[in-house]
Design an enzyme around this catalytic site. Structure first.
Site, mmCIF file in Angstrom:
data_model
loop_
_atom_site.group_PDB
_atom_site.id
_atom_site.type_symbol
_atom_site.label_atom_id
_atom_site.label_comp_id
_atom_site.label_asym_id
_atom_site.label_seq_id
_atom_site.Cartn_x
_atom_site.Cartn_y
_atom_site.Cartn_z
ATOM 1 N N GLY A 169 0.305 -8.658 -3.341
ATOM 2 C CA GLY A 169 -0.786 -9.498 -3.788
ATOM 3 C C GLY A 169 -0.260 -10.779 -4.422
ATOM 4 O O GLY A 169 0.899 -11.153 -4.250
ATOM 5 N N ILE A 194 6.179 -8.144 -1.284
ATOM 6 C CA ILE A 194 5.122 -8.918 -1.925
ATOM 7 C C ILE A 194 3.902 -8.027 -2.137
ATOM 8 O O ILE A 194 3.494 -7.284 -1.241
ATOM 9 C CB ILE A 194 4.750 -10.148 -1.080
ATOM 10 C CG1 ILE A 194 5.914 -11.153 -1.060
ATOM 11 C CG2 ILE A 194 3.507 -10.827 -1.622
ATOM 12 C CD1 ILE A 194 5.651 -12.365 -0.192
ATOM 13 N N HIS A 231 3.366 -16.683 -0.226
ATOM 14 C CA HIS A 231 3.063 -15.911 0.976
ATOM 15 C C HIS A 231 3.318 -16.667 2.279
ATOM 16 O O HIS A 231 3.718 -16.064 3.276
ATOM 17 C CB HIS A 231 1.599 -15.457 0.953
ATOM 18 C CG HIS A 231 1.331 -14.295 0.057
ATOM 19 N ND1 HIS A 231 1.251 -14.411 -1.306
ATOM 20 C CD2 HIS A 231 1.130 -12.985 0.340
ATOM 21 C CE1 HIS A 231 1.000 -13.223 -1.829
ATOM 22 N NE2 HIS A 231 0.920 -12.343 -0.859
ATOM 23 N N HIS A 269 0.840 -1.199 0.000
ATOM 24 C CA HIS A 269 0.000 0.000 0.000
ATOM 25 C C HIS A 269 0.879 1.255 0.000
ATOM 26 O O HIS A 269 1.964 1.277 0.594
ATOM 27 C CB HIS A 269 -0.905 0.014 1.233
ATOM 28 C CG HIS A 269 -1.937 -1.055 1.234
ATOM 29 N ND1 HIS A 269 -3.286 -0.801 1.154
ATOM 30 C CD2 HIS A 269 -1.827 -2.414 1.300
ATOM 31 C CE1 HIS A 269 -3.954 -1.938 1.173
ATOM 32 N NE2 HIS A 269 -3.088 -2.935 1.263
ATOM 33 N N ASP A 276 -6.133 -12.969 -2.805
ATOM 34 C CA ASP A 276 -5.419 -11.684 -2.800
ATOM 35 C C ASP A 276 -4.888 -11.391 -4.205
ATOM 36 O O ASP A 276 -3.848 -10.760 -4.392
ATOM 37 C CB ASP A 276 -4.275 -11.694 -1.781
ATOM 38 C CG ASP A 276 -3.799 -10.293 -1.394
ATOM 39 O OD1 ASP A 276 -4.549 -9.314 -1.605
ATOM 40 O OD2 ASP A 276 -2.663 -10.164 -0.900
ATOM 41 N N ASP A 279 -0.572 -19.884 -1.914
ATOM 42 C CA ASP A 279 0.049 -19.837 -3.245
ATOM 43 C C ASP A 279 1.495 -20.318 -3.261
ATOM 44 O O ASP A 279 2.128 -20.312 -4.325
ATOM 45 C CB ASP A 279 -0.026 -18.423 -3.820
ATOM 46 C CG ASP A 279 0.760 -17.403 -3.004
ATOM 47 O OD1 ASP A 279 1.204 -17.725 -1.879
ATOM 48 O OD2 ASP A 279 0.931 -16.261 -3.499
ATOM 49 N N HIS A 285 -5.299 -11.902 5.663
ATOM 50 C CA HIS A 285 -4.151 -12.756 5.285
ATOM 51 C C HIS A 285 -3.194 -12.998 6.461
ATOM 52 O O HIS A 285 -2.127 -12.418 6.561
ATOM 53 C CB HIS A 285 -3.415 -12.261 4.043
ATOM 54 C CG HIS A 285 -3.125 -10.806 3.928
ATOM 55 N ND1 HIS A 285 -2.502 -10.056 4.908
ATOM 56 C CD2 HIS A 285 -3.348 -9.938 2.903
ATOM 57 C CE1 HIS A 285 -2.361 -8.820 4.506
ATOM 58 N NE2 HIS A 285 -2.876 -8.717 3.291
#
Length: 381
Positions: free
Chosen positions: A304, A302, A245, A135, A268, A242, A210
């Protein structure tokens, strides 16, 4: 119009059963075991049928990003994920200016009213600068009750979740306001202590955004948010399965601690999902995808994922050791409960929406149905 799906292995909350089901007006009307009535039914050749996947945390796909608030692109992203079995998608925004968030929210609310999306998730802007991940730190804000109320109003009843850091000044009041407005309060992107996280839960936080990611790690003298979130029976934990993460061992730890009833698989996903490696934008941040892993161009954080729910489901069974029933719960029924729609979605039961995914023995998607209509038709048995 009535449809019968026969010669299937149905993954229901009670187990995996050879059987059949009937569908009328988009809903499951009967679930039977064994042989379907003679001469009636679309045969599936013994394939597995699981409930449609429900993704409560998704930023886009097929080159489109929900935070951009572009209706055409958002519809394309939702359709892409539907092709991978996600029959219910919540559009997640990222931190941005209040003007940008309001505009995107209003645009996505139109798609919610059309039934293409199941709601809107604000991931920020009330998150920790120390744990902001991908972000833009320049747009983060102190939680403000009036601002949040305005964003909820822009969503016209379609705001489903808010991710917030409980340690921020005013955060607990906004958590309470969210709950009062029918919005799920999710705790995440947080630098909170164990005690601050507990306070967020007591205020009404019921989801861990998450789990493990964008929060302090577990420590035996400073347990932090992870321990507080895993041990509280009121909290559902999101997991990004995935292989980037979260290590499989930590996935198994979370599954053991929270159980399938408190675990929700999420993607995500961002715009690159389904497109491939290259450079993209998430909110205002530049993202580079390499070998399927999305990271900020500046700093390498990272950003998403490029995950789809069918892959998350498959990994849960093949790598994390979940049974098919458990995997269906964490990919469908538990997220349905988070959204408050488990009375009509999330499992194969009479009376629920006919949202179904047909899988091969190796758990590849072969067909998808949403509310009784094929998105992708099954091959001949």
């Amino acid at each position: 119009m009535s449809i019968t799906l026969a010669d299937a292995r149905l993954v229901t909350p009670g187990g995996v059963h050879p059987g059949w089901l009937t569908i009328e007006d988009g809903r499951i009307t009967y679930v039977g075991q064994g042989q379907a009535p003679t001469g009636n039914g679309h045969g599936l050749g013994g394939r597995l049928v699981v409930p449609g996947f429900i993704d409560i945390h998704n930023h886009g796909g097929a080159g489109a990003s929900f935070p951009q608030g572009d209706p055409e692109g958002a519809a394309r992203a939702a359709a892409f994920h539907a092709g991978h079995g996600t029959t219910t998608t919540v559009a997640s925004l990222v931190s941005g200016s209040l003007e940008d968030l309001g505009a995107a929210t209003s645009a996505l609310a139109d798609l919610c009213e059309d039934g293409l999306l199941a709601g809107i998730h604000f991931e920020g802007p009330y998150i920790s600068a120390a744990r902001c991940g991908a972000h833009d730190p320049g747009v983060l804000r102190t939680p403000d009750r009036g601002e949040f109320a305005a964003l909820v109003k822009a969503g016209r009843g379609h705001v489903r979740m808010l991710t917030i850091a409980p340690e921020l000044p005013g955060a607990l009041d906004v958590v309470r306001d969210a709950v009062a407005a029918g919005v799920t309060a999710a705790l995440g992107h947080s630098d909170a202590t164990y005690e601050q996280t507990q306070a967020g839960i007591e205020a009404g936080g019921t989801v861990a955004t998450h789990l493990y990611n964008a929060m302090p790690s577990l420590h035996h003298r400073s347990p932090g948010p992870i321990a507080a979130l895993l041990q509280d029976e009121r909290v559902t934990v999101e997991l990004i399965n995935d292989g980037v993460h979260v290590h499989p061992a930590m996935l198994r730890l979370a599954f053991k601690a929270a159980g399938a009833g408190r675990t929700a698989l999420i993607t995500d996903a961002m715009a690159a999902t389904g497109i491939g490696d290259g450079e993209y934008v998430l909110g205002s941040m530049r993202v580079r995808v390499s070998d399927g892993a999305a990271r900020l161009v500046e700093g390498g954080t990272i950003a998403g994922s490029t995950l789809t729910m069918d892959v998350a489901f498959r990994r849960a069974v093949q790598l994390a050791g979940l049974s098919l029933v458990e995997a269906a719960q964490v990919a469908s029924l538990t997220p349905a409960r988070v959204l408050g729609i488990d009375d009509r979605a999330g499992s194969i039961e009479a009376g629920k929406d006919a949202d179904l995914v047909v899988l091969s023995d190796d758990l590849q998607v072969e067909a998808v149905m949403k509310r009784g209509a094929w998105i992708a038709e099954p091959p001949a048995p």
